[in-house]
Design an enzyme around this catalytic site. Structure first.
Site, PDB file in Angstrom:
ATOM      1  N   LYS A  43      -2.445 -52.737  91.252  1.00 61.04           N
ATOM      2  CA  LYS A  43      -2.791 -52.561  89.841  1.00 61.04           C
ATOM      3  C   LYS A  43      -4.231 -52.991  89.589  1.00 61.04           C
ATOM      4  O   LYS A  43      -5.024 -52.251  88.979  1.00 61.04           O
ATOM      5  CB  LYS A  43      -1.829 -53.372  88.982  1.00 61.04           C
ATOM      6  CG  LYS A  43      -1.958 -53.146  87.487  1.00 61.04           C
ATOM      7  CD  LYS A  43      -0.940 -54.009  86.733  1.00 61.04           C
ATOM      8  CE  LYS A  43       0.464 -53.661  87.140  1.00 61.04           C
ATOM      9  NZ  LYS A  43       1.478 -54.551  86.548  1.00 61.04           N
ATOM     10  N   ARG A 106       0.083 -59.729  83.739  1.00 62.20           N
ATOM     11  CA  ARG A 106       1.028 -58.984  84.578  1.00 62.20           C
ATOM     12  C   ARG A 106       0.785 -59.279  86.051  1.00 62.20           C
ATOM     13  O   ARG A 106      -0.323 -59.655  86.455  1.00 62.20           O
ATOM     14  CB  ARG A 106       0.869 -57.466  84.349  1.00 62.20           C
ATOM     15  CG  ARG A 106       0.973 -56.999  82.924  1.00 62.20           C
ATOM     16  CD  ARG A 106       0.628 -55.516  82.832  1.00 62.20           C
ATOM     17  NE  ARG A 106       0.445 -55.061  81.466  1.00 62.20           N
ATOM     18  CZ  ARG A 106       1.388 -54.501  80.713  1.00 62.20           C
ATOM     19  NH1 ARG A 106       2.599 -54.328  81.211  1.00 62.20           N
ATOM     20  NH2 ARG A 106       1.140 -54.115  79.486  1.00 62.20           N
ATOM     21  N   GLY A 115       8.996 -54.099  87.951  1.00 64.51           N
ATOM     22  CA  GLY A 115       9.953 -54.871  87.167  1.00 64.51           C
ATOM     23  C   GLY A 115      10.496 -56.114  87.834  1.00 64.51           C
ATOM     24  O   GLY A 115      11.334 -56.810  87.260  1.00 64.51           O
ATOM     25  N   MET A 117       8.774 -58.874  88.823  1.00 64.71           N
ATOM     26  CA  MET A 117       8.110 -60.131  88.468  1.00 64.71           C
ATOM     27  C   MET A 117       7.826 -60.162  86.971  1.00 64.71           C
ATOM     28  O   MET A 117       7.956 -59.159  86.273  1.00 64.71           O
ATOM     29  CB  MET A 117       6.842 -60.305  89.295  1.00 64.71           C
ATOM     30  CG  MET A 117       7.139 -60.636  90.746  1.00 64.71           C
ATOM     31  SD  MET A 117       5.657 -60.839  91.759  1.00 64.71           S
ATOM     32  CE  MET A 117       5.155 -59.141  91.954  1.00 64.71           C
ATOM     33  N   ARG A 262      -0.979 -45.574  89.159  1.00 68.09           N
ATOM     34  CA  ARG A 262      -0.570 -45.812  90.537  1.00 68.09           C
ATOM     35  C   ARG A 262      -0.001 -44.508  91.083  1.00 68.09           C
ATOM     36  O   ARG A 262       0.353 -43.607  90.311  1.00 68.09           O
ATOM     37  CB  ARG A 262       0.478 -46.918  90.618  1.00 68.09           C
ATOM     38  CG  ARG A 262       1.745 -46.633  89.835  1.00 68.09           C
ATOM     39  CD  ARG A 262       2.632 -47.858  89.723  1.00 68.09           C
ATOM     40  NE  ARG A 262       3.718 -47.651  88.768  1.00 68.09           N
ATOM     41  CZ  ARG A 262       4.398 -48.636  88.200  1.00 68.09           C
ATOM     42  NH1 ARG A 262       4.105 -49.890  88.494  1.00 68.09           N
ATOM     43  NH2 ARG A 262       5.369 -48.388  87.351  1.00 68.09           N
ATOM     44  N   HIS A 377      31.450 -42.051 120.266  1.00 70.30           N
ATOM     45  CA  HIS A 377      31.557 -40.597 120.369  1.00 70.30           C
ATOM     46  C   HIS A 377      31.425 -39.940 118.997  1.00 70.30           C
ATOM     47  O   HIS A 377      30.688 -38.958 118.823  1.00 70.30           O
ATOM     48  CB  HIS A 377      32.902 -40.238 121.007  1.00 70.30           C
ATOM     49  CG  HIS A 377      33.157 -38.773 121.117  1.00 70.30           C
ATOM     50  ND1 HIS A 377      33.817 -38.059 120.133  1.00 70.30           N
ATOM     51  CD2 HIS A 377      32.831 -37.880 122.072  1.00 70.30           C
ATOM     52  CE1 HIS A 377      33.893 -36.797 120.487  1.00 70.30           C
ATOM     53  NE2 HIS A 377      33.311 -36.651 121.666  1.00 70.30           N
ATOM     54  N   SER A 658      12.342 -39.092 132.069  1.00 67.98           N
ATOM     55  CA  SER A 658      12.837 -39.071 130.699  1.00 67.98           C
ATOM     56  C   SER A 658      13.612 -40.362 130.468  1.00 67.98           C
ATOM     57  O   SER A 658      14.608 -40.619 131.151  1.00 67.98           O
ATOM     58  CB  SER A 658      13.735 -37.858 130.450  1.00 67.98           C
ATOM     59  OG  SER A 658      14.179 -37.838 129.108  1.00 67.98           O
ATOM     60  N   CYS A 726      14.655 -39.465 125.520  1.00 70.36           N
ATOM     61  CA  CYS A 726      15.772 -38.636 125.052  1.00 70.36           C
ATOM     62  C   CYS A 726      16.923 -39.478 124.514  1.00 70.36           C
ATOM     63  O   CYS A 726      18.013 -38.970 124.296  1.00 70.36           O
ATOM     64  CB  CYS A 726      16.261 -37.708 126.164  1.00 70.36           C
ATOM     65  SG  CYS A 726      16.872 -38.553 127.632  1.00 70.36           S
ATOM     66  N   TYR A 746       6.663 -36.281 125.069  1.00 70.12           N
ATOM     67  CA  TYR A 746       7.545 -35.716 124.051  1.00 70.12           C
ATOM     68  C   TYR A 746       8.665 -36.692 123.752  1.00 70.12           C
ATOM     69  O   TYR A 746       9.021 -37.534 124.575  1.00 70.12           O
ATOM     70  CB  TYR A 746       8.142 -34.370 124.503  1.00 70.12           C
ATOM     71  CG  TYR A 746       9.109 -34.493 125.671  1.00 70.12           C
ATOM     72  CD1 TYR A 746      10.463 -34.734 125.462  1.00 70.12           C
ATOM     73  CD2 TYR A 746       8.660 -34.387 126.980  1.00 70.12           C
ATOM     74  CE1 TYR A 746      11.344 -34.872 126.522  1.00 70.12           C
ATOM     75  CE2 TYR A 746       9.523 -34.527 128.046  1.00 70.12           C
ATOM     76  CZ  TYR A 746      10.866 -34.764 127.815  1.00 70.12           C
ATOM     77  OH  TYR A 746      11.742 -34.915 128.865  1.00 70.12           O
TER      78      TYR A 746
END
Length: 769
Positions: A43, A106, A115, A117, A262, A377, A658, A726, A746
Site C-alpha cells: 500500500k 492503516r 482485513g 489487521m 493494488r 491406487h 528418468s 516422472c 523434461y
C-alpha cells in the site's frame, strides 16, 4: 573402488535475507524517492508511485517495516520523525492537525492480507495517532492475521508498515461518496469497470457490509464528470502498473481522490484473459503476461469445483488426493458403479481400490476410499483420469453388505447423493452446486508463450489411448511414462496376465506369453495411433506379480491360493518387482518389447524403453541383452539410492535417466508413504520438523541433492544425457522450479496437470531473469 568426496551442489548456498548496509529513516513521506515494498508494504509503495505520476492522492507518510521491527524489539515509535511529518502535512494541506486535518491509520504489508489487521479512522490528536500506530503494529500478531498467514503460507518475518494518510470525507453530502472498483471484471476478465459506490458515506461503511452499495452506474448517472475523471484515472493506473487494479476512491464535494490501488484478486478465468489481453494491447510483454498468471489460477480453469458450500457441514473428511469436485450417487462396488453410471453420475466408495476396480473408477465421476493415501491406487488412477478423489477417510465405516456408509454419528445409504471436494477432502451429503471449469483460447495462447520461455519441456504420464490423446490436447511434448502394468487393467487383459502367473509348466508359460504378446501388440497399436509424432517412453513391467492376485480373487480356488502364498512378500515395495522381474523372468520383458516392435511395424512411433528399479549397471546390462534386438533407446528409472550413487556407471550403458521421485523419496527418507501420511507426517509438519510434505513438494535438501549429484555424474560421462522426472512431483509447481535448477530436460505428469506444469516451468525459467 572409488570413494567420492562430498559433492558441492546448487543447494549448498545459504538462503538468508541480507540486512541493509545503510538503514533509511523510519518514517518516509509519499513524496520521498523510495518505493521498496519491503520497507513501505504494498500500500505504501503504491501510494508513492501514484504520487509520482500525479494521481489525486491524499498525502501522508509511512512508518516503515524497520520501524515495526524496532517497535517489536523496544516497544517504541519514532516519535520525533512522526512529528516532523505531521508538521510537513500541515504545511502542504494548509490545515491544522486536529482541526481540519485528520488521519487514517492503516496497515501495509509486503503481501496483501485484506482485513486481517487493524484500521483506525478520523484520528485527531497526536496521542490517538501514536496509540493507533501501536495497535496496527501489534495486530500483526493478532489471531486472525496469524491464521491468515498460516493458511496462505506468508512468512511471519515479513512484518508490516503503517500508512498515515490525510482523511478525505465522502460523507459531506450528495456530491460526496466512496467506492471500490476493479479496472476489469475480476470474474470474467472483460475490459469494463466493475465495482460499487455508496453516496454520502465513508469507506468503512462500504466495506463493512452494513449498507447495501450501488452499482458504479449510479455514480455515472448522478455525477458524470466525476465518473469520467475516475474512469480515465484508474485506466491510467492500469497502464502504469501493467495489471488490473483494485482501487479505493472517495469523492469529496465533487473532487476525486484515489486512496489506494493494488493488483486486483481475480478468478483463474479472468487472470488468463486479462494477462493475454494486456499483452495483445501492448501494455505488457508476453513474458510479463506469463508471470501474471499463477499455476494455481491455471489449475482452477481445469477442474469442476465447489461453488460455495454455504452452511453445509462435511459428513466426513479424508485426504484431498486429487483436486476438483463431483456430485453423484454413492455406489459401493465397481460393478454397480459401471452399471449405475449409465443412468447418472456416481461416486465410487470403496474401503480401498485395486486394479479390479478400474471399471468402476472409469465410470464414476469421483472416488472416495476409507483407506489409502496420496499414492494409493485410487488417488493415482483418479488423478491421472482427471477425477476428484478423497482417500484415507478413516472415520468412515463402510458396510457393503448392508449398503451403508457411516461417519460421526450419521449414515447414508447406497444410492444417496453425495458431493465430494477433492481439493479439501470434505464429503457432503446431498448435492451442492459445482462450477464447471474449462480451458479457453486465451489459455492456449498464454501456454504457447510460456513454452517459448523455457528449455525444460512438459511430458505426460499416460497409459491408454484416451490418456495419450488428452496429453496431446493439453500440449504434452512427449509421453514420459507409460506404465505397462496399467495396460492390464481391463478385465480381459487382467485374466491374461493371471494366466501367465498361474502357469505351472514351461509350455504353459510360453503359451501364455504368446497370448499376452498378441494382446499387448493390439494395445500398443491403439496407443501409437493416438501418439502422433511425439516421443513415448515405455516402462517395462514394474508391478509385483502377486498384486494381480489380490485377496478375494477366485476365493476357494486352491491353485490361486497356493500361488498367492508362494509369491507373498513381507515388503513388496522392496521385493520382487521391476528389473528383478526382468532378470528372473526375462520372457516377460522380451514379450513386451516384441509386442512393441510388431506394433511399430504397423504404426510408426518414436518409442524408448525404460527399466524400473535399477540399482546397478550390471542389472541394466543383463536386461539390455534381452531387449537390445529392438534397436531402441534404453534408459533407467532412477528410483533407488544406489542407482543415483552409480549414475556415472549407469550413464555408460544407458541413453537417458528418468527419476521416479515417488519411490526415491520413500527410499531417501526411509518412509512408507501411506503409513507416514496416516500416522505421523502431519505431526512433523505441525511441529516444523519438516517444512513440506516431501511426497507433494520435492525435498530440496535431501532428495534433490541426491538427484543433483546423479545428474552431474551422469552428464560428466554423457554431456547430452536426457534427464526426466516422472514421479508425481513432475506436476507440482514448487518441484518444477527445483527441477529447472537441476537442469532437468523434461518433467512428466498427469495429462490434466500439463497446463499447470507448463506455466510453472515458464515461471521457473523467468525467475532467473
Amino acid at each position: 573402488m572409488t570413494i567420492y568426496a562430498p559433492y558441492a551442489t546448487i543447494f549448498d548456498e545459504p538462503k538468508v535475507r541480507l540486512e541493509q548496509e545503510n538503514p533509511m529513516n523510519l518514517v518516509l513521506r509519499f513524496t520521498d524517492d523510495v518505493e521498496d515494498r519491503f520497507q513501505l508494504g504494498n500500500k505504501g509503495a503504491n501510494l508513492v508511485k501514484m504520487t509520482r505520476i500525479g494521481m489525486p492522492v491524499p498525502q501522508g507518510f509511512t512508518l516503515t517495516i524497520d520501524a515495526f521491527r524496532a517497535f517489536m524489539r523496544e516497544r517504541k515509535l519514532p516519535v520525533a520523525e512522526i512529528r516532523e511529518s505531521i508538521a510537513w502535512l500541515e504545511e502542504v494541506s494548509g490545515q491544522k492537525f486536529g482541526e481540519g486535518l485528520q488521519f487514517s491509520v492503516r496497515s501495509s504489508g509486503p503481501v496483501s492480507m485484506p482485513g486481517m489487521m487493524d484500521t483506525v479512522l478520523n484520528v485527531k490528536t497526536e496521542e490517538e495517532l501514536l496509540t493507533s500506530a501501536r495497535e496496527v503494529f501489534s495486530s500483526w500478531n493478532g489471531a486472525r492475521a496469524k491464521e491468515y498467514r498460516r493458511l496462505h503460507g506468508i512468512s511471519e518475518d515479513l512484518g508490516t508498515a503503517v500508512v498515515v494518510q490525510r482523511m478525505v470525507f465522502g460523507n459531506n453530502g450528495h456530491t460526496s461518496g466512496t467506492g471500490v472498483l476493479f479496472t476489469r471484471n475480476p470474474n470474467s476478465g472483460e475490459d469494463e469497470l466493475f465495482g460499487e459506490y455508496l453516496p454520502n458515506a465513508q469507506g468503512e461503511e462500504l466495506v463493512s457490509g452494513a449498507t447495501t452499495p450501488l452499482a458504479l452506474s449510479h455514480l455515472q448517472e448522478t455525477m458524470p464528470e466525476a465518473y469520467e475523471t475516475l474512469h480515465d484515472r484508474v485506466k491510467e493506473l492500469e497502464r502504469h502498473f501493467g495489471d488490473m487494479q483494485d482501487v479505493e476512491f472517495t469523492i469529496e464535494d465533487s473532487e476525486l481522490f484515489i486512496l489506494q490501488t493494488r493488483n486486483g484478486k481475480r478468478t483463474g478465468q479472468a487472470a488468463v484473459k486479462i494477462a493475454v489481453d494486456l499483452a495483445n494491447e501492448g501494455l505488457i510483454t508476453r513474458r510479463a503476461a506469463v508471470l501474471q498468471v499463477s499455476p494455481e489460477q491455471v489449475e482452477s480453469l481445469l477442474y469442476s469445483h465447489l461453488e460455495d458450500a454455504g452452511d453445509a457441514k462435511p459428513f466426513l473428511t479424508g485426504l484431498p488426493a486429487a483436486p476438483g469436485a463431483a456430485v453423484g450417487r454413492a455406489i459401493f462396488t465397481p460393478e454397480e458403479a459401471a452399471e449405475e453410471a449409465e443412468s447418472g453420475p456416481v461416486i465410487l466408495v470403496r474401503p480401498e481400490t485395486t486394479p479390479d476396480d478400474i471399471q468402476g473408477i472409469a465410470a464414476a465421476t469421483g472416488v472416495l476410499t476409507c483407506r489409502g493415501g496420496y499414492s494409493s491406487h485410487a488417488s493415482i488412477v483418479a488423478r491421472a483420469m482427471g477425477k476428484p478423489c478423497i482417500t484415507g477417510a478413516e472415520d468412515a465405516v463402510l458396510d457393503i453388505s448392508a449398503g451403508t456408509l457411516s461417519a460421526n454419528g450419521s449414515k447414508i445409504n447406497a444410492g444417496d447423493l453425495i458431493t465430494i471436494d477433492g481439493s479439501t477432502g470434505n464429503v457432503y451429503t446431498g448435492e451442492l452446486e459445482l462450477a464447471q471449469s474449462e480451458g479457453s483460447a486465451e489459455l492456449d495462447e498464454l501456454l504457447e508463450w510460456a513454452d517459448s520461455t523455457t528449455g525444460m519441456r512438459v511430458w505426460a504420464n499416460a497409459d491408454t489411448p484416451d490418456m495419450v490423446a488428452a496429453a496431446r490436447r493439453f500440449g504434452a511434448r512427449g509421453i514420459g511414462l507409460l506404465r505397462t502394468e496399467r495396460m492390464f487393467n481391463e478385465a480381459e487383459s487382467l485374466e491374461l496376465i493371471r494366466g501367465y502367473i498361474l502357469a505351472e509348466t514351461a509350455s504353459e508359460r510360453r503359451k501364455a506369453l504368446a497370448t499376452l504378446q498378441d494382446r499387448q501388440r493390439e494395445d500398443f497399436i491403439q496407443i501409437f495411433k493416438a501418439l502422433g509424432d511425439i516421443p513415448l517412453i515405455v516402462r517395462l513391467l514394474d508391478m509385483p506379480l502377486h498384486e494381480f492376485l489380490p485377496e478375494g480373487y477366485a476365493e476357494g480356488n486352491e491353485r490361486v491360493a497356493n500361488r498367492r502364498t508362494e509369491m507373498a512378500e513381507v515388503n513388496p515395495m522392496m521385493g520382487h518387482r521391476g528389473v528383478r522381474l526382468g532378470i528372473s523372468q526375462p520372457g516377460l520383458y522380451k514379450m513386451q518389447v516384441d509386442a512393441i516392435q510388431e506394433a511399430r511395424a504397423e504404426v510408426h512411433a518414436d518409442v524408448r524403453l525404460m527399466i524400473p528399479q535399477v540399482m546397478s549397471q550390471r542389472e541394466a546390462i543383463v536386461v539390455k541383452e534381452h531387449i537390445d534386438h529392438a534397436g531402441l533407446e534404453v534408459g533407467v528409472m532412477m528410483e533407488t539410492v544406489r542407482a543415483c550413487l552409480r549414475a556415472d556407471r549407469l550413464a555408460e550403458h544407458t541413453d537417458f535417466f528418468s527419476f521416479g521421485t515417488n519411490d526415491l523419496t520413500q527410499a531417501v527418507f526411509s518412509f512408507s508413504r501411506e503409513d507416514a501420511e496416516k500416522k505421523f507426517l502431519n505431526t512433523y509438519l505441525e511441529q516444523g520438523l519438516l517444512q513440506d510434505n516431501p511426497f507433494t513438494i520435492l525435498d530440496e535438501q535431501g532428495v534433490a541433492r541426491l538427484m543433483d549429484m546423479a545428474i552431474r555424474w551422469g552428464r560428466d560421462v554423457k554431456p547430452e544425457l536426457g534427464i526426466g522426472i516422472c514421479g508425481e512431483h513432475g506436476g507440482n509447481p514448487e518441484s518444477i522450479a527445483i527441477a529447472h535448477q537441476l537442469g532437468v530436460s523434461y518433467v512428466s505428469c498427469s495429462p490434466f496437470r500439463i497446463p499447470v506444469a507448463r506455466i510453472a516451468a515458464a515461471h521457473a525459467a523467468l525467475a532467473e531473469g
